[in-house]
Motif scaffolding. Structure first.
Motif: not given
Length: 299
Positions: A183-185, A187-193, A211-212
């Protein structure tokens, strides 16, 4: 399932369902209709201009007088609405795009009176047979939702899981994709995942394992996941890849097709009935596979 032909074999032939084809006057579509009819997987309502239909049916060597093939004669401008209405009124179970633009078909699907609206969003679900892989893999959403919100991603996952379950997967493994697996704050995609994964653990997203974030390699290759030290029931074994944006999904879709020579079946899910929305460039074989996936999804 290891192949699209295996999926095709699973379609119920004892009581074939009916497909309404919007503006069916298209040579490749009619070849797909002919093959699907001969395989015994579907009956058809061919909607469109009867004169053009008859000419192209002869080219495709399709006998329009057979039981299970009916024609609804209408002008091009009414073809989408008439095909969708046939499903709305129970005459057919699946809508298929013929020689008509996507916008016109979707407008009819979303019509308040005779359309097939449901509560969630519509999303594109593709199923690939990639040479060298030991199982089929789903990808979503390469055609409908441009930059889905978290709420829309929930619907996109639910739509794909529903299709996968009806195709035979009891508890599909879902990988929300990102560029990295942490999770990288920024990068929206990582937070959503990460949020989607937690929602799944709490039972807010059901009938699957989510899982993501997972990068593409960690989602599809077990060795890559192990090298990164990712311990997960999904990593390296994903059944469904959920792309963060339409650009990512579209690039993956076309990479599978053009670089890996994959075979594909695709449907639009999330309406009250499946929609076969193939490209005019798709072969008759791809259209038949998509029909089979739609027929499985209409159970």
């Amino acid at each position: 399932m290891k192949s699209l032909d295996e999926m095709l074999e699973q379609v119920n032939r004892d009581q074939p369902k009916t497909v309404a084809v919007a503006q069916a006057a298209d040579a490749e579509v009619l070849r797909a209709v002919k093959k699907a009819y001969e395989l015994g997987i579907a009956h058809f309502i061919l909607v469109g201009e009867e004169g053009s239909l008859s000419i192209l049916a002869k080219e495709a060597k399709l006998d329009l007088d057979q039981d299970g093939i009916n024609i609804k004669n209408c002008p091009l401008k009414d073809a989408a609405q008439m095909a969708v209405k046939a499903v709305h009124e129970g005459e057919a179970h699946v809508v298929m795009k013929g020689h008509i633009d996507t916008k016109s078909l979707l407008k009819a699907v979303l019509d308040k009176q005779f359309g097939l609206r449901s509560k969630g969003v519509l999303s594109h679900v593709a199923l690939f047979e990639v040479p060298g892989r030991d199982k089929l893999i789903f990808l979503t959403d390469a055609a409908m939702n441009i930059a889905p919100t978290l709420e829309e991603k929930i619907s996109i996952i639910n739509n794909a899981v529903e299709v996968a379950k009806k195709a035979g997967l009891k508890q599909p493994k879902v990988a929300p994709l990102a560029a990295v697996e942490v999770v990288n704050p920024a990068m929206e995609a990582t937070k959503d995942a990460a949020t989607l994964s937690q929602m799944n653990r709490r039972g807010q997203i059901k009938d699957c394992l989510v899982d993501g974030p997972l990068a593409f390699d960690n989602a599809v290759d077990l060795n890559a996941a192990r090298q990164k030290g990712i311990n997960s029931e999904v990593a390296g074994q994903a059944d469904i890849l959920v792309a963060p944006t339409i650009e990512v999904a579209n690039a993956l879709y076309k990479s599978f097709m053009y670089f890996a020579n994959a075979k594909v079946a695709a449907v639009i899910s999330g309406a009250k009935a499946p929609i076969v929305l193939t490209s005019r460039a798709d072969t008759a074989e791809s259209k038949v596979y998509s029909l089979a996936l739609a027929l499985q999804s209409s159970k």
